[in-house]
Design a protein around this motif. Sequence first.
Motif, short mmCIF file in Angstrom:
data_model
loop_
_atom_site.label_atom_id
_atom_site.label_comp_id
_atom_site.label_asym_id
_atom_site.label_seq_id
_atom_site.Cartn_x
_atom_site.Cartn_y
_atom_site.Cartn_z
N ILE A 196 0.91 -1.34 -0.16
CA ILE A 196 -0.16 0.09 -0.02
C ILE A 196 1.06 1.26 -0.10
O ILE A 196 0.64 2.24 0.62
CB ILE A 196 -0.97 0.00 1.32
N GLU A 197 2.11 1.16 -0.60
CA GLU A 197 2.89 2.28 -0.94
C GLU A 197 3.78 2.74 0.17
O GLU A 197 4.19 3.84 0.13
CB GLU A 197 1.99 3.51 -1.58
N VAL A 198 3.87 2.12 1.32
CA VAL A 198 4.81 2.52 2.38
C VAL A 198 6.29 1.99 1.78
O VAL A 198 6.55 0.80 1.53
CB VAL A 198 4.51 1.76 3.80
N PRO A 199 7.34 2.84 1.99
CA PRO A 199 8.62 2.41 1.50
C PRO A 199 9.11 1.35 2.36
O PRO A 199 8.70 0.97 3.52
CB PRO A 199 9.47 3.76 1.62
N LEU A 200 9.98 0.48 1.54
CA LEU A 200 10.15 -0.71 2.24
C LEU A 200 11.11 -0.58 3.70
O LEU A 200 10.82 -1.17 4.41
CB LEU A 200 11.32 -1.48 1.42
N ASN B 255 -0.35 9.08 6.33
CA ASN B 255 0.49 9.41 5.12
C ASN B 255 1.42 8.27 4.94
O ASN B 255 2.47 8.13 5.83
CB ASN B 255 1.31 10.64 5.27
N PRO B 256 1.71 7.43 3.86
CA PRO B 256 2.58 6.57 3.70
C PRO B 256 3.93 6.63 3.28
O PRO B 256 4.76 6.15 3.59
CB PRO B 256 1.84 5.48 2.55
N ARG B 257 4.01 8.02 2.79
CA ARG B 257 5.61 8.46 2.59
C ARG B 257 5.99 9.87 3.14
O ARG B 257 5.60 11.00 2.58
CB ARG B 257 5.57 8.37 0.86
N PRO B 258 5.95 9.78 4.65
CA PRO B 258 5.94 11.22 5.21
C PRO B 258 7.17 11.88 5.07
O PRO B 258 8.36 11.29 4.84
CB PRO B 258 5.60 10.76 6.56
N ALA C 81 2.55 10.44 9.82
CA ALA C 81 3.08 8.99 9.45
C ALA C 81 2.40 8.22 10.49
O ALA C 81 1.74 8.30 11.29
CB ALA C 81 4.65 9.38 9.60
N LEU C 82 2.73 6.71 9.96
CA LEU C 82 2.45 5.95 11.03
C LEU C 82 3.20 6.20 12.12
O LEU C 82 4.48 6.56 12.21
CB LEU C 82 3.19 4.54 10.37
N HIS D 72 1.46 15.72 15.03
CA HIS D 72 0.85 15.01 13.66
C HIS D 72 1.38 13.57 13.54
O HIS D 72 2.14 13.08 12.59
CB HIS D 72 1.55 15.88 12.72
N SER D 73 1.15 12.86 14.47
CA SER D 73 1.43 11.25 14.48
C SER D 73 0.08 10.68 14.72
O SER D 73 -0.76 10.95 14.51
CB SER D 73 2.48 10.90 15.69
#
Length: 213
Positions: free
Chosen positions: A30-34, A73-76, A95-96, A124-125
């Motif tokens: 789901i587009e989260v960087p590795l 946000n998957p790419r924060p 972000a996560l 913003h977490s």
Amino acid sequence: MSETAKPVLGNPRVGITELKGFVTRALVSIEVPLADAAEVAALMAEADARGANAHGVFRLPQYVDQIQSGGINPRPNIRILSGRNGAALIDGNNALGHLVMKRATELAIEKARQSGIGWVGTRHSNHAGPAQLYPRMAAEQDMIGLYFCVGNANLLPPWGGTEVLLSTNPIAIAVPALRHPSIVLDMATTNTAIRYEQIKAPSPSPTPGGKAH
């Protein structure tokens, strides 16, 4: 965490490596960087291995739904907004929460090495798993770790009240020891964390007195 960590009674046993791999693949899909997915997966698997299963892989569907709906946000771009010798403020860019809290803890440890204390706030977490994960990181560096969180949902009434006005606001403390395991406190400011009740709800076992599903 060791592959030989004891499983919680009544739950199937899954190897830590297998669990981390599963969560990593799910987040990457789901587009989260590795690299971010692997960090989150390791913390989620550690939560389960330590018995905090209501805050571990149990939460994966919740995180997936929040990312897919735009809630996380998957790419924060997690960044330091301000800093002093012993303190800082981090913006998590929605972000996560595991990524934000791990970064905040690493920064607090770095500042404590330099100044004797490191106090880092975040904004913003999102949900970051069991509170104990982060002060444990400090204890592993022979430091006392403190974690205080203000929850974003009102779940309980004030003492003597009936209207829900407060969150559970978790607290965790880890104190290192020389020859013995660290002393670790991980608590909510309620009688029970709500997710433990959700896990237990389908169970045929009786509910302790004073609680209701």
